[in-house]
Design a protein around this motif. Structure first.
Motif, PDB file in Angstrom:
ATOM      1  N   LYS A  50      45.931  34.915  29.647  1.00 32.29           N
ATOM      2  CA  LYS A  50      44.642  34.266  29.936  1.00 32.29           C
ATOM      3  C   LYS A  50      44.395  34.153  31.435  1.00 32.29           C
ATOM      4  CE  LYS A  50      44.799  31.568  25.700  1.00 32.29           C
ATOM      5  NZ  LYS A  50      45.039  30.246  25.127  1.00 32.29           N
ATOM      6  N   ILE A  51      45.448  34.095  32.208  1.00 31.09           N
ATOM      7  CA  ILE A  51      45.339  33.913  33.660  1.00 31.09           C
ATOM      8  C   ILE A  51      45.252  35.249  34.398  1.00 31.09           C
ATOM      9  CG2 ILE A  51      46.572  33.010  35.677  1.00 31.09           C
ATOM     10  CD1 ILE A  51      47.830  30.964  33.707  1.00 31.09           C
ATOM     11  N   ILE A  52      45.777  36.313  33.801  1.00 34.46           N
ATOM     12  CA  ILE A  52      45.876  37.610  34.470  1.00 34.46           C
ATOM     13  C   ILE A  52      44.552  38.116  35.053  1.00 34.46           C
ATOM     14  CG2 ILE A  52      46.267  40.079  33.991  1.00 34.46           C
ATOM     15  CD1 ILE A  52      48.864  39.287  32.645  1.00 34.46           C
ATOM     16  N   PRO A  53      43.411  38.029  34.341  1.00 39.07           N
ATOM     17  CA  PRO A  53      42.173  38.535  34.959  1.00 39.07           C
ATOM     18  C   PRO A  53      41.819  37.829  36.275  1.00 39.07           C
ATOM     19  CG  PRO A  53      41.862  38.192  32.607  1.00 39.07           C
ATOM     20  CD  PRO A  53      43.201  37.625  32.946  1.00 39.07           C
ATOM     21  N   PHE A  54      42.050  36.535  36.322  1.00 39.73           N
ATOM     22  CA  PHE A  54      41.765  35.782  37.556  1.00 39.73           C
ATOM     23  C   PHE A  54      42.753  36.155  38.651  1.00 39.73           C
ATOM     24  CE2 PHE A  54      40.417  33.087  33.981  1.00 39.73           C
ATOM     25  CZ  PHE A  54      39.057  33.062  34.244  1.00 39.73           C
ATOM     26  N   MET A  55      44.024  36.292  38.270  1.00 40.03           N
ATOM     27  CA  MET A  55      45.035  36.673  39.254  1.00 40.03           C
ATOM     28  C   MET A  55      44.777  38.084  39.772  1.00 40.03           C
ATOM     29  SD  MET A  55      46.793  34.080  39.871  1.00 40.03           S
ATOM     30  CE  MET A  55      47.879  34.874  41.014  1.00 40.03           C
ATOM     31  N   TRP A  56      44.302  38.976  38.916  1.00 37.50           N
ATOM     32  CA  TRP A  56      44.030  40.336  39.348  1.00 37.50           C
ATOM     33  C   TRP A  56      42.949  40.338  40.437  1.00 37.50           C
ATOM     34  CZ3 TRP A  56      39.681  43.583  38.747  1.00 37.50           C
ATOM     35  CH2 TRP A  56      39.897  44.889  39.186  1.00 37.50           C
ATOM     36  N   ILE A  57      41.885  39.571  40.222  1.00 38.40           N
ATOM     37  CA  ILE A  57      40.811  39.472  41.224  1.00 38.40           C
ATOM     38  C   ILE A  57      41.359  38.895  42.528  1.00 38.40           C
ATOM     39  CG2 ILE A  57      38.651  38.292  41.804  1.00 38.40           C
ATOM     40  CD1 ILE A  57      37.962  38.536  38.748  1.00 38.40           C
ATOM     41  N   MET A 110      48.768  27.155  41.327  1.00 39.67           N
ATOM     42  CA  MET A 110      47.516  26.392  41.301  1.00 39.67           C
ATOM     43  C   MET A 110      46.524  27.013  40.327  1.00 39.67           C
ATOM     44  SD  MET A 110      46.940  25.352  45.252  1.00 39.67           S
ATOM     45  CE  MET A 110      48.255  24.714  46.255  1.00 39.67           C
ATOM     46  N   VAL A 111      46.479  28.334  40.290  1.00 37.28           N
ATOM     47  CA  VAL A 111      45.605  29.022  39.334  1.00 37.28           C
ATOM     48  C   VAL A 111      46.119  28.800  37.921  1.00 37.28           C
ATOM     49  CG1 VAL A 111      44.752  31.278  38.559  1.00 37.28           C
ATOM     50  CG2 VAL A 111      44.817  30.748  40.999  1.00 37.28           C
ATOM     51  N   GLY A 112      47.431  28.912  37.750  1.00 42.87           N
ATOM     52  CA  GLY A 112      48.039  28.765  36.430  1.00 42.87           C
ATOM     53  C   GLY A 112      47.870  27.379  35.845  1.00 42.87           C
TER      54      GLY A 112
END
Length: 166
Positions: A50-57, A110-112
């Protein structure tokens, strides 16, 4: 001037190269680090997805806006004129992973957790060494070789097309 077939020759190829590396990196490094941090389980893996798309950006932006410019300035200070391709690639990977792992060791948690906290700073050295090690070996052994192989194949195809036309 000779162009290395394992590296991008123009900005379009540069985007493809970066996409290959970033997609492989984010989809391998993040789950491994999350597994090491929280345990390897199906639930933790699904939470990571669920977090990967945000982390990729975030990774792409950090590469383009921070790591790329910093590494571009630092590399010439360490590189010799007689250094070969492999030495230059290794130095580039080392410097990029260093910059990105420092930033992502702080930003990632922090994102996670979806909250800004001091926790990433308090556990920085414990987390950073592990994160750097995971990221360095994934980049060195998986992501970068696949991206360079794709560039080599792309350039070989382009050369065959030019020969066919002539």
């Amino acid at each position: 001037m000779y162009k290395e077939d394992r590296l991008p020759h123009n900005s379009k190829e540069g985007i493809v190269f970066m996409l290959i590396i970033s997609i492989i990196s984010v989809n391998t490094i993040a789950p491994i680090i999350m597994g090491l941090e929280l345990g390897f389980s199906k639930e933790n893996y699904l939470a990571t997805l669920k977090i990967i798309p945000f982390m990729w950006i975030i990774v792409v932006l950090l590469v383009r806006l921070v790591a790329g410019p910093v590494v571009g300035k630092v590399m010439p200070k360490f590189m010799g004129q007689t250094d070969g391709f492999n030495a230059r690639v290794l130095l580039n990977i080392l410097l990029n992973v260093t910059v990105l792992s420092i930033l992502l060791t702080i930003i990632g948690p922090m994102v996670g957790t979806k909250q800004i906290s001091l926790e990433p700073f308090q556990n920085f050295f414990h987390s950073w060494f592990r994160n750097f090690g995971v990221a360095f070996w994934i980049e060195l052994l998986i992501a970068q070789p696949i991206a360079r192989f794709a560039m080599k194949k792309m350039h070989a195809r382009q050369a065959r097309q030019v020969e066919y036309i002539n």
